[in-house]
Design a protein around this motif. Structure first.
Motif, PDB file in Angstrom:
ATOM      1  N   CYS A 261      -2.050  38.279  43.031  1.00 39.29           N
ATOM      2  CA  CYS A 261      -1.911  36.858  43.362  1.00 39.29           C
ATOM      3  C   CYS A 261      -0.880  36.163  42.485  1.00 39.29           C
ATOM      4  CB  CYS A 261      -3.252  36.142  43.208  1.00 39.29           C
ATOM      5  SG  CYS A 261      -4.605  36.841  44.182  1.00 39.29           S
ATOM      6  N   ALA A 262      -0.288  36.891  41.545  1.00 37.80           N
ATOM      7  CA  ALA A 262       0.688  36.306  40.631  1.00 37.80           C
ATOM      8  C   ALA A 262       1.984  35.978  41.362  1.00 37.80           C
ATOM      9  CB  ALA A 262       0.967  37.258  39.475  1.00 37.80           C
ATOM     10  N   PRO A 263       2.649  34.884  40.999  1.00 38.98           N
ATOM     11  CA  PRO A 263       3.877  34.472  41.695  1.00 38.98           C
ATOM     12  C   PRO A 263       4.943  35.564  41.776  1.00 38.98           C
ATOM     13  CG  PRO A 263       3.109  32.708  40.284  1.00 38.98           C
ATOM     14  CD  PRO A 263       2.228  33.874  39.991  1.00 38.98           C
ATOM     15  N   TYR A 264       5.049  36.400  40.750  1.00 37.84           N
ATOM     16  CA  TYR A 264       6.061  37.457  40.767  1.00 37.84           C
ATOM     17  C   TYR A 264       5.857  38.384  41.954  1.00 37.84           C
ATOM     18  CZ  TYR A 264       8.649  41.664  39.505  1.00 37.84           C
ATOM     19  OH  TYR A 264       9.493  42.747  39.531  1.00 37.84           O
ATOM     20  N   TYR A 265       4.627  38.808  42.188  1.00 38.14           N
ATOM     21  CA  TYR A 265       4.369  39.748  43.286  1.00 38.14           C
ATOM     22  C   TYR A 265       4.313  39.048  44.643  1.00 38.14           C
ATOM     23  CZ  TYR A 265       3.797  43.448  39.926  1.00 38.14           C
ATOM     24  OH  TYR A 265       4.040  44.371  38.930  1.00 38.14           O
ATOM     25  N   ASN A 322     -11.846  28.496  45.060  1.00 36.80           N
ATOM     26  CA  ASN A 322     -12.453  27.167  44.962  1.00 36.80           C
ATOM     27  C   ASN A 322     -11.590  26.228  44.115  1.00 36.80           C
ATOM     28  OD1 ASN A 322     -15.094  27.942  46.278  1.00 36.80           O
ATOM     29  ND2 ASN A 322     -15.153  29.314  44.518  1.00 36.80           N
ATOM     30  N   HIS A 323     -10.271  26.355  44.295  1.00 34.12           N
ATOM     31  CA  HIS A 323      -9.355  25.629  43.421  1.00 34.12           C
ATOM     32  C   HIS A 323      -9.526  24.116  43.484  1.00 34.12           C
ATOM     33  CE1 HIS A 323      -7.235  26.033  47.297  1.00 34.12           C
ATOM     34  NE2 HIS A 323      -6.656  24.879  46.994  1.00 34.12           N
ATOM     35  N   LYS A 324      -9.866  23.595  44.642  1.00 30.79           N
ATOM     36  CA  LYS A 324     -10.036  22.140  44.757  1.00 30.79           C
ATOM     37  C   LYS A 324     -11.159  21.635  43.869  1.00 30.79           C
ATOM     38  CE  LYS A 324      -6.933  21.105  47.974  1.00 30.79           C
ATOM     39  NZ  LYS A 324      -5.819  20.169  47.713  1.00 30.79           N
ATOM     40  N   GLY A 327     -10.090  21.384  40.409  1.00 33.73           N
ATOM     41  CA  GLY A 327      -9.062  20.393  40.135  1.00 33.73           C
ATOM     42  C   GLY A 327      -7.635  20.907  40.225  1.00 33.73           C
ATOM     43  N   PHE A 328      -7.438  22.073  40.856  1.00 31.31           N
ATOM     44  CA  PHE A 328      -6.089  22.631  40.988  1.00 31.31           C
ATOM     45  C   PHE A 328      -5.519  22.337  42.381  1.00 31.31           C
ATOM     46  CE2 PHE A 328      -8.120  25.489  37.838  1.00 31.31           C
ATOM     47  CZ  PHE A 328      -7.271  25.232  36.772  1.00 31.31           C
ATOM     48  N   GLU A 329      -4.226  22.017  42.402  1.00 28.37           N
ATOM     49  CA  GLU A 329      -3.544  21.763  43.656  1.00 28.37           C
ATOM     50  C   GLU A 329      -2.739  22.977  44.108  1.00 28.37           C
ATOM     51  OE1 GLU A 329      -3.888  19.146  45.554  1.00 28.37           O
ATOM     52  OE2 GLU A 329      -5.268  18.185  44.138  1.00 28.37           O
ATOM     53  N   SER A 330      -2.096  23.654  43.163  1.00 30.41           N
ATOM     54  CA  SER A 330      -1.213  24.768  43.492  1.00 30.41           C
ATOM     55  C   SER A 330      -1.842  26.083  43.059  1.00 30.41           C
ATOM     56  CB  SER A 330       0.143  24.597  42.801  1.00 30.41           C
ATOM     57  OG  SER A 330       0.986  25.691  43.059  1.00 30.41           O
ATOM     58  N   THR A 331      -2.036  26.993  44.013  1.00 26.68           N
ATOM     59  CA  THR A 331      -2.630  28.294  43.717  1.00 26.68           C
ATOM     60  C   THR A 331      -1.600  29.412  43.698  1.00 26.68           C
ATOM     61  OG1 THR A 331      -3.068  28.771  46.054  1.00 26.68           O
ATOM     62  CG2 THR A 331      -4.779  27.598  44.828  1.00 26.68           C
ATOM     63  N   ALA A 332      -0.420  29.186  44.265  1.00 26.58           N
ATOM     64  CA  ALA A 332       0.578  30.254  44.405  1.00 26.58           C
ATOM     65  C   ALA A 332       1.824  30.019  43.567  1.00 26.58           C
ATOM     66  CB  ALA A 332       0.961  30.415  45.877  1.00 26.58           C
ATOM     67  N   ASN A 333       2.276  28.789  43.473  1.00 26.78           N
ATOM     68  CA  ASN A 333       3.516  28.492  42.754  1.00 26.78           C
ATOM     69  C   ASN A 333       3.277  28.404  41.250  1.00 26.78           C
ATOM     70  OD1 ASN A 333       5.235  28.203  45.060  1.00 26.78           O
ATOM     71  ND2 ASN A 333       4.264  26.211  45.442  1.00 26.78           N
ATOM     72  N   ALA A 334       4.140  29.081  40.502  1.00 27.49           N
ATOM     73  CA  ALA A 334       4.097  28.926  39.048  1.00 27.49           C
ATOM     74  C   ALA A 334       4.615  27.547  38.676  1.00 27.49           C
ATOM     75  CB  ALA A 334       4.945  30.000  38.378  1.00 27.49           C
ATOM     76  N   CYS A 335       4.109  27.007  37.572  1.00 29.56           N
ATOM     77  CA  CYS A 335       4.616  25.720  37.092  1.00 29.56           C
ATOM     78  C   CYS A 335       6.057  25.857  36.633  1.00 29.56           C
ATOM     79  CB  CYS A 335       3.746  25.213  35.947  1.00 29.56           C
ATOM     80  SG  CYS A 335       4.352  23.724  35.139  1.00 29.56           S
ATOM     81  N   CYS A 336       6.411  27.009  36.059  1.00 32.00           N
ATOM     82  CA  CYS A 336       7.734  27.190  35.476  1.00 32.00           C
ATOM     83  C   CYS A 336       8.366  28.485  35.963  1.00 32.00           C
ATOM     84  CB  CYS A 336       7.640  27.197  33.951  1.00 32.00           C
ATOM     85  SG  CYS A 336       9.246  27.140  33.121  1.00 32.00           S
ATOM     86  N   GLY A 337       9.569  28.383  36.515  1.00 32.11           N
ATOM     87  CA  GLY A 337      10.278  29.559  36.993  1.00 32.11           C
ATOM     88  C   GLY A 337      11.306  29.178  38.040  1.00 32.11           C
ATOM     89  N   HIS A 360      -1.853  23.341  38.182  1.00 30.51           N
ATOM     90  CA  HIS A 360      -1.370  24.662  38.592  1.00 30.51           C
ATOM     91  C   HIS A 360      -2.270  25.746  38.003  1.00 30.51           C
ATOM     92  CE1 HIS A 360       2.237  22.529  39.750  1.00 30.51           C
ATOM     93  NE2 HIS A 360       2.804  23.643  40.180  1.00 30.51           N
ATOM     94  N   ILE A 361      -2.486  26.786  38.780  1.00 23.08           N
ATOM     95  CA  ILE A 361      -3.211  27.948  38.271  1.00 23.08           C
ATOM     96  C   ILE A 361      -2.291  28.820  37.426  1.00 23.08           C
ATOM     97  CG2 ILE A 361      -4.256  30.160  38.978  1.00 23.08           C
ATOM     98  CD1 ILE A 361      -5.672  28.648  41.212  1.00 23.08           C
ATOM     99  N   TRP A 362      -1.038  28.982  37.876  1.00 23.35           N
ATOM    100  CA  TRP A 362      -0.091  29.853  37.182  1.00 23.35           C
ATOM    101  C   TRP A 362       0.924  29.037  36.388  1.00 23.35           C
ATOM    102  CZ3 TRP A 362      -1.435  34.819  37.250  1.00 23.35           C
ATOM    103  CH2 TRP A 362      -2.239  35.273  38.308  1.00 23.35           C
ATOM    104  N   TRP A 363       1.130  29.445  35.151  1.00 23.63           N
ATOM    105  CA  TRP A 363       2.149  28.806  34.328  1.00 23.63           C
ATOM    106  C   TRP A 363       3.520  29.422  34.605  1.00 23.63           C
ATOM    107  CZ3 TRP A 363       4.239  25.076  31.848  1.00 23.63           C
ATOM    108  CH2 TRP A 363       5.241  25.287  30.895  1.00 23.63           C
TER     109      TRP A 363
END
Length: 407
Positions: A261-265, A322-324, A327-337, A360-363
Motif C-alpha cells: 500500500c506504500a506510495p512507491y509500489y 477506517n481512515h475517516k 482523521g485521515f484524508e489521504s490513504t495513498a498519496n505521500a505527503c512528501c515526494g 496523511h497516512i504516508w509521509w
C-alpha cells in the motif's frame, strides 16, 4: 562526576539497601547528564539543538523499566545513518519539521517514530542513537537505539544505498554495551538492568524492498515467497535466542507493514485508484504469520522470557480501511515526494511536502507520518485502537512481570 570505581561502590550499596522488589537501583535513574523532567508530552517546544529534548510521560512519576533498547531499520532509526556514507539518510528538511525540535534528527518521518512514543509510555527519555554517543555510561543507562536505515535480516539487503549497520552488527553493538555495563557496574547489576529492560526489534522490510522484490542474486528463482519467509523467520528466531543469551528477557518483536500500500509500489505497479498491491501484501502477511508462530515456539522454549509479537500489517490495515474515523484524508498519496502518489521520488526538499501531514497516512515513499506512528505505538502499548500484539500488549507484559518480581 563520580569515577567508575566510586560509581560501582555506590550502586552496590544502593542494591543492598533496597528491597528485592525494586529489582534495579532507583539511583541509576538520576545519573544521566541529561536530567529527566516531567512535561506535557503533547507540547513540543522548539529548540536550537537537533538533539531531542528528554521527555518523560506525565502519566508516570518514575520509569516503569530501566531502559529501552532498539534494534531495527528506518522505521526506528533515530539518527545512526547520519554518521554513515549512505543515501539512506533523513538529516535534512522537511524530515523532522513536526518533531519536538522542528529540526531533522535522522528520523524518517515528519515527527516522532513509534519508539519515541513507547519511551514516553515507559516513562523514559527519547532513546539516543548509538553512533552519536560519546561512550559514557550515563549516556546509555536509559537505553540505546542501534537501528540503521536500509538494514535487513539478510546482511546485504540495502547495500546498494551505501553503508548501513546490519542486524548482526547491531546485535554485536548491543553486546558491547552490555559488556560496558558489566565492567562499569558489575555483572549482577548489568544482568539486572538488561533483564528488566525492554528490547524492541523492528526489521525485515528491506529484505523485500531491496532484496527479494528487486530479485537480487536471482533470489526469486531460488526461493518462492513461502520459503523466503521461512528463511527470514528462522534467522530472526536464532537472533532472538542470541539476545536471550545476553540476558534480554523482555522482547517486543514487530511484524512488517503493508508495503503493498506504500506510495512507491502504488506508482510502480500502476495502481489506478490507490488499490494496494496484493501480491506484495500477501508475502508480508505470510512473513508475519511465521513470526507469530515463531514467537509462540520461543515462549515455550524460553519460559522465563516475555516475548510479544505485534502485527503491524493488521494495525496499519485497520487505519487504512477506517481512515475517516482516524482523521485521515489521504490513504495513498505521500505527503512528501514527486510523481503519481508522490511515490516516484523520495522526499528531498520542503517544497515537495504537503502543508498538513497529520491528515496523511504516508509521509514519504515508504514511511508513515507521525500521526500513524502514534496510533501504532498506542496499540503496542495498550491495544488502544486495535489488538495487534500477541499474546499480550507491552503494558500487560511490563506490569505482569513487575508483579512476578515482587513474589
Amino acid at each position: 562526576m563520580l569515577t567508575t570505581h566510586l560509581l560501582a561502590i555506590f550502586l552496590v550499596s544502593a542494591i543492598v539497601a533496597h528491597s528485592k522488589a525494586l529489582r534495579f537501583p532507583q539511583e541509576l535513574y538520576n545519573l544521566s547528564s541529561n536530567q529527566i523532567f516531567i512535561v506535557d508530552n503533547l507540547s513540543r517546544p522548539p529548540s536550537s539543538s537537533a538533539s531531542p529534548t528528554p521527555l518523560l510521560s506525565p502519566a508516570v512519576s518514575s520509569p516503569l523499566v530501566p531502559a529501552l533498547f532498539i534494534i531495527g531499520d528506518s522505521t526506528v532509526d533515530c539518527g545512526n545513518n547520519n554518521y554513515l556514507g549512505t543515501f539512506a539518510r533523513a538529516d535534512r528538511p522537511p524530515y523532522g519539521r513536526d518533531f519536538d525540535t522542528h529540526l531533522p534528527t535522522g528520523r524518517f518521518c515528519n515527527g516522532r517514530i513509534p519508539v519515541d512514543y513507547l519511551a514516553l509510555h515507559l516513562g523514559l527519555p527519547f532513546v539516543p542513537n548509538y553512533l552519536g554517543q560519546t561512550g559514557e555510561l550515563e549516556d546509555m543507562l536509559h537505553g540505546v537505539n542501534y537501528a540503521s536505515a536500509a538494514a535487513g535480516i539478510i546482511f546485504s539487503s540495502g547495500s546498494e544505498l551505501g553503508q548501513h549497520i546490519s542486524l548482526t552488527h547491531q546485535i554485536q553493538q548491543f553486546s558491547d554495551t552490555y559488556q560496558q555495563f558489566v565492567l562499569s557496574l558489575g555483572e549482577d547489576v548489568a544482568i539486572d538492568l538488561i533483564s528488566s529492560s525492554v528490547l524492541y526489534v523492528s526489521i525485515g522490510i528491506n529484505d523485500y524492498i531491496h532484496y527479494y522484490l528487486r530479485n537480487v542474486s536471482n533470489v526469486q528463482n531460488l526461493y518462492l515467497p513461502w520459503g523466503f519467509n521461512q528463511f527470514l523467520a528462522s534467522t530472526m528466531r536464532q537472533e532472538i535466542k542470541n539476545l536471550y543469551n545476553t540476558n534480554v528477557r523482555r522482547f517486543v518483536v514487530m511484524g512488517l507493514p503493508p508495503i503493498g500500500c506504500a506510495p512507491y509500489y502504488l506508482q510502480r505497479y500502476k495502481s489506478n485508484n490507490g488499490e494496494c498491491v496484493e501480491e506484495i501484501n500477501d508475502m508480508i502477511m505470510e512473513f508475519n504469520f511465521f513470526m507469530r508462530y515463531m514467537t509462540d515456539e520461543l515462549l515455550h522454549e524460553l519460559p522465563d522470557a516475555g516475548i510479544i509479537f505485534c502485527d503491524v500489517f493488521q494495525g496499519s490495515m485497520d487505519i487504512i480501511r477506517n481512515h475517516k474515523s482516524y482523521g485521515f484524508e489521504s490513504t495513498a498519496n505521500a505527503c512528501c515526494g514527486l510523481g503519481k502518489y508522490n511515490g516516484w521520488m523520495m522526499c528531498m526538499s520542503p517544497q515537495m511536502a504537503c502543508r498538513n501531514a497529520s491528515d496523511h497516512i504516508w509521509w514519504d515513499q515508504f514511511h508513515p507520518t507521525d500521526a500513524v506512528n502514534a496510533i501504532l505505538a498506542d496499540n503496542v502499548w495498550s491495544s488502544r485502537h486495535t489488538e495487534m500484539c500477541y499474546p499480550m500488549n507491552l503494558e500487560k507484559m511490563v506490569f505482569s512481570q513487575s508483579l512476578n518480581n515482587l513474589v
